[in-house]
Design an enzyme around this catalytic site. Sequence first.
Site, PDB file in Angstrom:
ATOM      1  N   LEU A  56     -17.265 -16.346 -32.752  1.00 36.89           N
ATOM      2  CA  LEU A  56     -17.215 -17.109 -31.507  1.00 36.89           C
ATOM      3  C   LEU A  56     -15.926 -17.911 -31.467  1.00 36.89           C
ATOM      4  CD1 LEU A  56     -20.869 -18.505 -31.431  1.00 36.89           C
ATOM      5  CD2 LEU A  56     -19.890 -16.807 -29.871  1.00 36.89           C
ATOM      6  N   ALA A  57     -15.369 -18.030 -30.253  1.00 30.29           N
ATOM      7  CA  ALA A  57     -14.090 -18.715 -30.110  1.00 30.29           C
ATOM      8  C   ALA A  57     -14.173 -20.176 -30.551  1.00 30.29           C
ATOM      9  CB  ALA A  57     -13.637 -18.635 -28.658  1.00 30.29           C
ATOM     10  N   GLU A 113       2.609 -14.172 -34.171  1.00 30.59           N
ATOM     11  CA  GLU A 113       1.665 -13.417 -33.330  1.00 30.59           C
ATOM     12  C   GLU A 113       2.253 -12.054 -33.003  1.00 30.59           C
ATOM     13  OE1 GLU A 113      -1.589 -13.659 -31.991  1.00 30.59           O
ATOM     14  OE2 GLU A 113      -0.952 -11.635 -31.475  1.00 30.59           O
ATOM     15  N   HIS A 126     -30.752 -37.200 -10.854  1.00 27.96           N
ATOM     16  CA  HIS A 126     -31.637 -36.365 -10.037  1.00 27.96           C
ATOM     17  C   HIS A 126     -30.944 -36.057  -8.720  1.00 27.96           C
ATOM     18  CE1 HIS A 126     -35.221 -34.813  -8.115  1.00 27.96           C
ATOM     19  NE2 HIS A 126     -34.951 -35.589  -7.069  1.00 27.96           N
ATOM     20  N   SER A 161     -10.451 -10.348 -35.160  1.00 25.83           N
ATOM     21  CA  SER A 161     -11.288  -9.159 -35.336  1.00 25.83           C
ATOM     22  C   SER A 161     -10.857  -8.070 -34.380  1.00 25.83           C
ATOM     23  CB  SER A 161     -12.750  -9.526 -35.055  1.00 25.83           C
ATOM     24  OG  SER A 161     -12.861 -10.005 -33.727  1.00 25.83           O
ATOM     25  N   ARG A 165       0.954  -9.824 -30.785  1.00 25.08           N
ATOM     26  CA  ARG A 165       0.866  -9.546 -29.356  1.00 25.08           C
ATOM     27  C   ARG A 165       2.075 -10.159 -28.641  1.00 25.08           C
ATOM     28  NH1 ARG A 165      -4.332  -8.387 -27.401  1.00 25.08           N
ATOM     29  NH2 ARG A 165      -5.482  -9.131 -29.182  1.00 25.08           N
ATOM     30  N   THR A 198      -6.273 -13.881 -38.203  1.00 27.92           N
ATOM     31  CA  THR A 198      -5.951 -12.602 -37.555  1.00 27.92           C
ATOM     32  C   THR A 198      -7.132 -12.012 -36.788  1.00 27.92           C
ATOM     33  OG1 THR A 198      -6.387 -11.609 -39.713  1.00 27.92           O
ATOM     34  CG2 THR A 198      -4.083 -11.941 -39.115  1.00 27.92           C
ATOM     35  N   LYS A 205     -14.964 -13.557 -18.432  1.00 27.07           N
ATOM     36  CA  LYS A 205     -15.591 -14.603 -17.607  1.00 27.07           C
ATOM     37  C   LYS A 205     -15.039 -14.599 -16.185  1.00 27.07           C
ATOM     38  CE  LYS A 205     -17.600 -14.698 -20.697  1.00 27.07           C
ATOM     39  NZ  LYS A 205     -17.564 -14.156 -22.052  1.00 27.07           N
TER      40      LYS A 205
HETATM   41  C1  LIG Z   1     -15.005  -8.996 -24.434  1.00 31.78           C
HETATM   42  C2  LIG Z   1     -15.159 -10.211 -25.314  1.00 31.78           C
HETATM   43  C3  LIG Z   1     -15.711 -11.355 -24.788  1.00 31.78           C
HETATM   44  C4  LIG Z   1     -15.854 -12.482 -25.579  1.00 31.78           C
HETATM   45  N1  LIG Z   1     -16.404 -13.598 -25.013  1.00 31.78           N
HETATM   46  C5  LIG Z   1     -16.554 -14.711 -25.766  1.00 31.78           C
HETATM   47  C6  LIG Z   1     -17.074 -15.894 -25.192  1.00 31.78           C
HETATM   48  O1  LIG Z   1     -17.399 -15.949 -24.002  1.00 31.78           O
HETATM   49  N2  LIG Z   1     -17.217 -16.986 -25.985  1.00 31.78           N
HETATM   50  C7  LIG Z   1     -16.867 -16.969 -27.315  1.00 31.78           C
HETATM   51  O2  LIG Z   1     -17.027 -17.978 -27.992  1.00 31.78           O
HETATM   52  N3  LIG Z   1     -16.363 -15.854 -27.886  1.00 31.78           N
HETATM   53  C8  LIG Z   1     -16.185 -14.734 -27.143  1.00 31.78           C
HETATM   54  N4  LIG Z   1     -15.635 -13.618 -27.707  1.00 31.78           N
HETATM   55  C9  LIG Z   1     -15.263 -13.671 -29.140  1.00 31.78           C
HETATM   56  C10 LIG Z   1     -13.917 -14.386 -29.304  1.00 31.78           C
HETATM   57  O3  LIG Z   1     -12.946 -13.707 -28.559  1.00 31.78           O
HETATM   58  C11 LIG Z   1     -13.538 -14.442 -30.767  1.00 31.78           C
HETATM   59  O4  LIG Z   1     -14.571 -15.032 -31.510  1.00 31.78           O
HETATM   60  C12 LIG Z   1     -12.266 -15.270 -30.963  1.00 31.78           C
HETATM   61  O5  LIG Z   1     -11.207 -14.730 -30.226  1.00 31.78           O
HETATM   62  C13 LIG Z   1     -11.882 -15.351 -32.442  1.00 31.78           C
HETATM   63  O6  LIG Z   1     -10.728 -16.094 -32.560  1.00 31.78           O
HETATM   64  P1  LIG Z   1      -9.712 -15.866 -33.764  1.00 31.78           P
HETATM   65  O7  LIG Z   1      -8.646 -16.905 -33.585  1.00 31.78           O
HETATM   66  O8  LIG Z   1     -10.428 -15.818 -35.048  1.00 31.78           O
HETATM   67  O9  LIG Z   1      -9.096 -14.409 -33.554  1.00 31.78           O
HETATM   68  P2  LIG Z   1      -8.484 -13.634 -32.324  1.00 31.78           P
HETATM   69  O10 LIG Z   1      -8.744 -14.297 -31.041  1.00 31.78           O
HETATM   70  O11 LIG Z   1      -8.922 -12.233 -32.487  1.00 31.78           O
HETATM   71  O12 LIG Z   1      -6.916 -13.734 -32.547  1.00 31.78           O
HETATM   72  C14 LIG Z   1      -6.278 -13.136 -33.633  1.00 31.78           C
HETATM   73  C15 LIG Z   1      -4.834 -12.884 -33.279  1.00 31.78           C
HETATM   74  O13 LIG Z   1      -4.136 -12.503 -34.459  1.00 31.78           O
HETATM   75  C16 LIG Z   1      -3.171 -11.540 -34.132  1.00 31.78           C
HETATM   76  N5  LIG Z   1      -2.822 -10.805 -35.350  1.00 31.78           N
HETATM   77  C17 LIG Z   1      -3.618  -9.995 -36.103  1.00 31.78           C
HETATM   78  N6  LIG Z   1      -2.940  -9.541 -37.185  1.00 31.78           N
HETATM   79  C18 LIG Z   1      -1.699 -10.080 -37.106  1.00 31.78           C
HETATM   80  C19 LIG Z   1      -0.551  -9.998 -37.915  1.00 31.78           C
HETATM   81  N7  LIG Z   1      -0.536  -9.299 -39.057  1.00 31.78           N
HETATM   82  N8  LIG Z   1       0.558 -10.665 -37.528  1.00 31.78           N
HETATM   83  C20 LIG Z   1       0.568 -11.395 -36.378  1.00 31.78           C
HETATM   84  N9  LIG Z   1      -0.500 -11.515 -35.582  1.00 31.78           N
HETATM   85  C21 LIG Z   1      -1.620 -10.875 -35.937  1.00 31.78           C
HETATM   86  C22 LIG Z   1      -3.863 -10.686 -33.080  1.00 31.78           C
HETATM   87  O14 LIG Z   1      -2.899  -9.998 -32.296  1.00 31.78           O
HETATM   88  C23 LIG Z   1      -4.630 -11.752 -32.277  1.00 31.78           C
HETATM   89  O15 LIG Z   1      -3.869 -12.195 -31.183  1.00 31.78           O
HETATM   90  C24 LIG Z   1     -15.450 -12.472 -26.934  1.00 31.78           C
HETATM   91  C25 LIG Z   1     -14.869 -11.328 -27.472  1.00 31.78           C
HETATM   92  C26 LIG Z   1     -14.715 -10.207 -26.671  1.00 31.78           C
HETATM   93  C27 LIG Z   1     -14.079  -8.990 -27.262  1.00 31.78           C
END
Ligand SMILES: Cc1cc2nc3c(=O)[nH]c(=O)nc-3n(C[C@H](O)[C@H](O)[C@H](O)COP(=O)(O)OP(=O)(O)OC[C@H]3O[C@@H](n4cnc5c(N)ncnc54)[C@H](O)[C@@H]3O)c2cc1C
Length: 469
Positions: free
Chosen positions: A323-324, A34, A448, A146, A36, A144, A52
């Site tokens: 979506l998460a 990671e 209810h 978006s 971050r 990784t 949230k």
């Molecule tokens: C403001 C906001 C609100 C949201 N609210 C919701 C919600 O309420 N419900 C919901 O379902 N979704 C929500 N989402 C969307 C949700 O955050 C994403 O769909 C979800 O985080 C995707 O998960 P992921 O594991 O694919 O990627 P991410 O959560 O984006 O994690 C990817 C990770 O990979 C790391 N990374 C990237 N490249 C590298 C590399 N080369 N080496 C090491 N690490 C790397 C990044 O630093 C990051 O920490 C929201 C998004 C935003 C921006």
Amino acid sequence: MADPFDLVVIGSGPGGYVCAIKAAQLGLKVAVVEKRKTYGGTCLNIGCIPSKALLYASERFEEAGHSFAELGIVAEPKLDLAAMMSHKDKTVKSNVDGIAFLFKKNKITGVIGTGRIKSAGEVEVTKDDGSTETLQARNICIATGSDVAGIPGVDVKFDDKTIVSSDHAIALDKVPEAMVVVGGGVIGLELGSVWARLGAKVTVVEYLDKVLGPMDGEVSTAFQKLLVKQGLKFHLGAKVTAVEAKDGGAAVTFEPAKGGEAETLNADVVLVATGRKPYTEGLGLEEAGVSLDNRGRVEIDQHFKTNVDGIYAIGDVVKGAMLAHKAEDEGVALAEILAGQAGHVNYDAIPSVVYTSPEVASVGKTEEELKEAGVEYKVGKFPFMANGRARAMLQTDGFVKFLVDAKTDRVLGCHILGADAGDMIAEAALLMEFGGASEDLARTSHAHPTLSEAMREAAFAAFAKPIHI
Ligand SMILES: Cc1cc2nc3c(=O)[nH]c(=O)nc-3n(C[C@H](O)[C@H](O)[C@H](O)COP(=O)(O)OP(=O)(O)OC[C@H]3O[C@@H](n4cnc5c(N)ncnc54)[C@H](O)[C@@H]3O)c2cc1C
């Protein structure tokens, strides 16, 4: 050479960390890389969780100033924005610390640094101090995620104070007097609602002629009306042509998408919330021979495998809803596949939620999609106005809408506009997962008085008649 990991996951968002934990639970030797400082990805650090926390706090502030009096509570709320932000920061910290704890508990090796795929089987990690470490991997999972997408054809210069993305709209240090939100999707409307509740005059500029693009049209129209009642202004069908810093604030210029005269709005803060794009920068995909599709997403087959053996991808970086929980579901399924089991995700039953007030939640097909596909369907609807609990809570806005197959009564979609919609949609998702019919739900006893009785009544409305209307 050290014994290779069975799985090296790049990225610790909901896709990556869930995949890692599930794989470790299934006996695989796992590492997560990671970049971050903390685990949890966009979702836990700057997305779902902090937004949230602010939505919850600002909704209580709004209630205290408005509907409390009707409940017999006399309150004069005063905003302490720093304390609200501190609540958000503490919420984030406890969540990201929780992931670090789970990694330890499951004996997952966490490596902080930027990962790059040298080849199938090798991930090079560059750490903050510039040193590198190469991890040997039988399998690699790209998770990784978006990053913020700008506005197509517009040069947006984010300064993180007056022209911001969601990354910084969750951390403003004062309430803007006027805020323009470019984009009437989920993130724009959630964060726009937060700042509107705290006192900002919020105007949303959206390219489409409706908010929440893919949502059911009837829900989207009713929802927008409620937001207008809450004080948000809208310019729909409006194409933004410029976002520029101006007089210590910023200006947004737009014109009707169908052509016409341009208009400019001035604001203290402009939030550009026009969507997100897959993040693959610096990953070495080209060198590793991993193919992307025409939208820059990592191309995968139905088992999350890329075109290169031993390299997989999940979450926001691949096709599908950003979506998460979709990323999490894919994480679990991939871990199961790698452990020799039959992992699978049912993309037809993934709910989506907008955490505004009231909430909007949906699963399955919209009415527009069914019409376009020529499917014969029936609609069952029930308004919260006719629900006793909703009246007691002063939460009578909105309705539940079931879409069911006209012949078989099988549930094809469910759309809720109303308080706690995000929790109630789980019932419809479960029903769809089991191929259930509206009659199944209508014949299931519901406590209810609960808001969920509106779900039952809407289901009744789809296959017979509701009782309470
Ligand atoms: C403001 C906001 C609100 C949201 N609210 C919701 C919600 O309420 N419900 C919901 O379902 N979704 C929500 N989402 C969307 C949700 O955050 C994403 O769909 C979800 O985080 C995707 O998960 P992921 O594991 O694919 O990627 P991410 O959560 O984006 O994690 C990817 C990770 O990979 C790391 N990374 C990237 N490249 C590298 C590399 N080369 N080496 C090491 N690490 C790397 C990044 O630093 C990051 O920490 C929201 C998004 C935003 C921006």
